[in-house]
Write a protein that holds these residues in place. Structure first.
Motif, PDB file in Angstrom:
ATOM      1  N   ASN A  30       0.822  -1.210   0.000  1.00  0.00           N
ATOM      2  CA  ASN A  30       0.000   0.000   0.000  1.00  0.00           C
ATOM      3  C   ASN A  30       0.853   1.257   0.000  1.00  0.00           C
ATOM      4  N   LYS A  31       1.974   1.220   0.694  1.00  0.00           N
ATOM      5  CA  LYS A  31       2.879   2.368   0.705  1.00  0.00           C
ATOM      6  C   LYS A  31       3.418   2.607  -0.703  1.00  0.00           C
ATOM      7  N   MET A  32       3.809   1.535  -1.385  1.00  0.00           N
ATOM      8  CA  MET A  32       4.302   1.671  -2.746  1.00  0.00           C
ATOM      9  C   MET A  32       3.217   2.273  -3.637  1.00  0.00           C
ATOM     10  N   CYS A  33       1.997   1.729  -3.530  1.00  0.00           N
ATOM     11  CA  CYS A  33       0.904   2.212  -4.376  1.00  0.00           C
ATOM     12  C   CYS A  33       0.533   3.658  -4.069  1.00  0.00           C
ATOM     13  N   TYR A  34       0.607   4.055  -2.810  1.00  0.00           N
ATOM     14  CA  TYR A  34       0.333   5.446  -2.456  1.00  0.00           C
ATOM     15  C   TYR A  34       1.312   6.373  -3.184  1.00  0.00           C
ATOM     16  N   GLY A  35       2.539   5.922  -3.323  1.00  0.00           N
ATOM     17  CA  GLY A  35       3.545   6.714  -4.023  1.00  0.00           C
ATOM     18  C   GLY A  35       3.218   6.950  -5.482  1.00  0.00           C
ATOM     19  N   PHE A  36       2.331   6.140  -6.048  1.00  0.00           N
ATOM     20  CA  PHE A  36       1.971   6.298  -7.453  1.00  0.00           C
ATOM     21  C   PHE A  36       1.097   7.518  -7.704  1.00  0.00           C
ATOM     22  N   ASN A  37       0.789   8.273  -6.660  1.00  0.00           N
ATOM     23  CA  ASN A  37       0.126   9.562  -6.853  1.00  0.00           C
ATOM     24  C   ASN A  37       1.048  10.527  -7.599  1.00  0.00           C
TER      25      ASN A  37
END
Length: 118
Positions: A30-37
């Protein structure tokens, strides 16, 4: 607020309940995916998926789910659908594509289902 007689942790066939345990399990994903902002993070991931997954400390199950482009397994691996939506976008998957996966339908079948409920 819980309703009397309603178990919020009851098994719902085919559904992964996102609770505290799942949140901890999926923290790195989830942390990785949040970075995709941020566009530069999406570009970095596309340039080196394996390196990006390693950078965030994903476990092997999470990595394999990403390699397989399997959103349902990512959810089982602790992924939160709201964060995974960014990853799905990188994979060129629409909300309807993911909805189809979640309901065992093709994208077209899912679109037809939605239109039949309108």
């Amino acid at each position: 607020m819980d309703q009397p007689g309603f178990d919020v942790h009851a098994d719902i066939p085919g559904t992964t309940i996102f609770d505290g345990t799942q949140a901890m399990k999926g923290y790195a994903l989830n942390k990785m995916c949040y970075g995709f902002n941020r566009a530069e993070n999406r570009e970095g991931f596309l340039a080196d998926e394996e390196g990006w997954m390693e950078k965030y400390g994903l476990n092997e199950g999470q990595k394999q789910a990403i390699r397989d482009r399997n959103i349902l397994t990512m959810i089982e691996q602790g992924g939160n659908i709201y964060y995974l939506a960014k990853l799905a976008g990188i994979f060129k998957l629409s909300v309807q594509d993911v909805g189809g996966m979640q309901t065992g339908r093709t994208t077209e079948e899912f679109k037809e289902y939605l239109q039949s409920k309108a």
